[in-house]
Design a protein around this motif. Structure first.
Motif, PDB file in Angstrom:
ATOM      1  N   CYS A  22      43.230  13.885 -11.602  1.00  0.00           N
ATOM      2  CA  CYS A  22      42.247  14.413 -12.417  1.00  0.00           C
ATOM      3  C   CYS A  22      40.919  14.043 -11.922  1.00  0.00           C
ATOM      4  N   ALA A  23      40.162  15.258 -11.337  1.00  0.00           N
ATOM      5  CA  ALA A  23      38.935  15.149 -10.921  1.00  0.00           C
ATOM      6  C   ALA A  23      38.002  15.803 -11.485  1.00  0.00           C
ATOM      7  N   ALA A  24      36.602  14.894 -11.659  1.00  0.00           N
ATOM      8  CA  ALA A  24      35.584  15.554 -12.282  1.00  0.00           C
ATOM      9  C   ALA A  24      34.549  16.393 -11.158  1.00  0.00           C
ATOM     10  N   SER A  25      34.370  17.538 -11.315  1.00  0.00           N
ATOM     11  CA  SER A  25      33.426  18.175 -10.468  1.00  0.00           C
ATOM     12  C   SER A  25      31.887  17.720 -10.503  1.00  0.00           C
ATOM     13  N   GLY A  26      31.391  17.352  -9.585  1.00  0.00           N
ATOM     14  CA  GLY A  26      30.173  17.075  -9.353  1.00  0.00           C
ATOM     15  C   GLY A  26      29.974  15.446  -9.064  1.00  0.00           C
ATOM     16  N   SER A  27      28.691  15.108  -8.986  1.00  0.00           N
ATOM     17  CA  SER A  27      28.451  13.806  -8.485  1.00  0.00           C
ATOM     18  C   SER A  27      27.490  13.120  -9.362  1.00  0.00           C
ATOM     19  N   MET A  28      26.944  11.832  -9.261  1.00  0.00           N
ATOM     20  CA  MET A  28      26.324  10.937  -9.853  1.00  0.00           C
ATOM     21  C   MET A  28      26.722  10.628 -11.263  1.00  0.00           C
ATOM     22  N   PHE A  29      28.048  10.564 -11.363  1.00  0.00           N
ATOM     23  CA  PHE A  29      28.582  10.486 -12.890  1.00  0.00           C
ATOM     24  C   PHE A  29      29.006   9.039 -12.941  1.00  0.00           C
ATOM     25  N   SER A  30      28.929   8.398 -14.165  1.00  0.00           N
ATOM     26  CA  SER A  30      29.680   7.160 -14.376  1.00  0.00           C
ATOM     27  C   SER A  30      30.540   7.350 -15.390  1.00  0.00           C
ATOM     28  N   PHE A  31      31.799   6.898 -15.181  1.00  0.00           N
ATOM     29  CA  PHE A  31      32.662   6.936 -16.432  1.00  0.00           C
ATOM     30  C   PHE A  31      33.311   5.579 -17.174  1.00  0.00           C
ATOM     31  N   ASN A  32      33.397   5.590 -18.208  1.00  0.00           N
ATOM     32  CA  ASN A  32      34.020   4.351 -18.973  1.00  0.00           C
ATOM     33  C   ASN A  32      35.327   4.363 -18.841  1.00  0.00           C
ATOM     34  N   ASP A  33      36.149   4.230 -19.946  1.00  0.00           N
ATOM     35  CA  ASP A  33      37.499   4.410 -20.068  1.00  0.00           C
ATOM     36  C   ASP A  33      38.124   5.756 -19.675  1.00  0.00           C
ATOM     37  N   MET A  34      39.314   5.981 -18.961  1.00  0.00           N
ATOM     38  CA  MET A  34      39.931   7.209 -18.889  1.00  0.00           C
ATOM     39  C   MET A  34      41.472   7.053 -19.285  1.00  0.00           C
ATOM     40  N   GLY A  35      42.096   8.094 -19.246  1.00  0.00           N
ATOM     41  CA  GLY A  35      43.383   8.057 -19.887  1.00  0.00           C
ATOM     42  C   GLY A  35      44.189   9.444 -19.537  1.00  0.00           C
ATOM     43  N   TRP A  36      45.441   9.249 -19.685  1.00  0.00           N
ATOM     44  CA  TRP A  36      46.150  10.278 -19.495  1.00  0.00           C
ATOM     45  C   TRP A  36      47.217  10.412 -20.935  1.00  0.00           C
ATOM     46  N   TYR A  37      47.333  11.722 -21.377  1.00  0.00           N
ATOM     47  CA  TYR A  37      48.100  11.885 -22.810  1.00  0.00           C
ATOM     48  C   TYR A  37      49.025  12.992 -22.577  1.00  0.00           C
ATOM     49  N   ARG A  38      50.018  12.954 -23.419  1.00  0.00           N
ATOM     50  CA  ARG A  38      51.267  13.847 -23.196  1.00  0.00           C
ATOM     51  C   ARG A  38      51.357  14.631 -24.517  1.00  0.00           C
ATOM     52  N   GLN A  39      51.646  15.901 -24.404  1.00  0.00           N
ATOM     53  CA  GLN A  39      51.847  16.584 -25.702  1.00  0.00           C
ATOM     54  C   GLN A  39      53.150  17.533 -25.345  1.00  0.00           C
ATOM     55  N   VAL A  40      54.030  17.338 -26.326  1.00  0.00           N
ATOM     56  CA  VAL A  40      55.613  18.268 -26.570  1.00  0.00           C
ATOM     57  C   VAL A  40      55.199  19.156 -27.786  1.00  0.00           C
ATOM     58  N   PRO A  41      55.931  20.395 -27.640  1.00  0.00           N
ATOM     59  CA  PRO A  41      55.990  20.966 -28.877  1.00  0.00           C
ATOM     60  C   PRO A  41      56.191  20.500 -29.833  1.00  0.00           C
ATOM     61  N   GLY A  42      55.469  20.783 -31.047  1.00  0.00           N
ATOM     62  CA  GLY A  42      55.739  20.318 -32.472  1.00  0.00           C
ATOM     63  C   GLY A  42      55.338  18.842 -32.522  1.00  0.00           C
ATOM     64  N   LYS A  43      54.714  18.243 -31.867  1.00  0.00           N
ATOM     65  CA  LYS A  43      54.061  16.766 -31.985  1.00  0.00           C
ATOM     66  C   LYS A  43      52.693  16.658 -31.449  1.00  0.00           C
ATOM     67  N   GLN A  44      52.277  15.537 -31.880  1.00  0.00           N
ATOM     68  CA  GLN A  44      50.695  15.194 -31.623  1.00  0.00           C
ATOM     69  C   GLN A  44      50.596  14.882 -30.037  1.00  0.00           C
ATOM     70  N   ARG A  45      49.511  15.060 -29.493  1.00  0.00           N
ATOM     71  CA  ARG A  45      49.224  14.435 -28.149  1.00  0.00           C
ATOM     72  C   ARG A  45      49.164  12.921 -28.414  1.00  0.00           C
ATOM     73  N   GLU A  46      49.771  12.479 -27.548  1.00  0.00           N
ATOM     74  CA  GLU A  46      49.981  10.802 -27.573  1.00  0.00           C
ATOM     75  C   GLU A  46      49.451  10.145 -26.242  1.00  0.00           C
ATOM     76  N   PRO A  47      48.816   9.145 -26.230  1.00  0.00           N
ATOM     77  CA  PRO A  47      48.638   8.452 -25.041  1.00  0.00           C
ATOM     78  C   PRO A  47      49.694   7.946 -24.171  1.00  0.00           C
ATOM     79  N   VAL A  48      49.741   7.909 -23.134  1.00  0.00           N
ATOM     80  CA  VAL A  48      50.890   7.672 -22.066  1.00  0.00           C
ATOM     81  C   VAL A  48      49.985   6.340 -21.157  1.00  0.00           C
ATOM     82  N   ALA A  49      48.740   6.397 -20.686  1.00  0.00           N
ATOM     83  CA  ALA A  49      48.341   5.308 -19.922  1.00  0.00           C
ATOM     84  C   ALA A  49      46.601   5.410 -20.072  1.00  0.00           C
ATOM     85  N   THR A  50      46.057   4.192 -20.235  1.00  0.00           N
ATOM     86  CA  THR A  50      44.656   4.166 -19.971  1.00  0.00           C
ATOM     87  C   THR A  50      44.216   3.235 -19.261  1.00  0.00           C
TER      88      THR A  50
END
Length: 120
Positions: A22-50
């Motif tokens: 997952c790449a952010a386009s551009g430069s001179m950015f600072s990010f705090n936390d990041m994460g990956w989430y998964r969604q399957v049909p009929g269910k809410q998006r859930e965190p996988v890893a942060t």
């Protein structure tokens, strides 16, 4: 706005591996936390890893020991290495980046999602 580009999804057999990016386009950015989430049909998006800005990671119980989240701040990029994949890992994976600088763009940004399908 800050566009995010996700890549790395696909079809893999159970026991195989994939690496998501997952790449952010551009430069001179600072990010705090990041994460990956998964969604399957009929269910809410859930965190996988942060991962925090300091590198502290957390994982869903279902992926502990199999998935590894990492980030490259110089490249504004986050990764998810997925090993020993199982059928239940199937879903659409979304990345989320929390941008803190520049202040004018502060907020959470989501990727477009990438499909991961694990065949049993």
């Amino acid at each position: 706005q800050v566009p995010l580009l996700e890549s790395g999804g696909g079809l893999v057999q159970a026991g195989g591996s994939l690496r998501l990016s997952c790449a952010a386009s551009g430069s001179m950015f600072s990010f705090n936390d990041m994460g990956w989430y998964r969604q399957v049909p009929g269910k809410q998006r859930e965190p996988v890893a942060t991962i925090t800005s300091g590198g502290t990671t957390e994982y869903a119980d279902s992926v502990k020991g199999r998935f590894t989240i990492s980030r490259d701040n110089a490249k504004n990029t986050m990764y998810l290495q997925m090993n020993s994949l199982k059928a239940e890992d199937t879903g659409i994976y979304y990345c989320r980046l929390n941008l803190v600088f520049p202040r004018s763009l502060r907020g959470d940004y989501w990727g477009q999602g990438t499909q991961v399908t694990v065949s049993s």
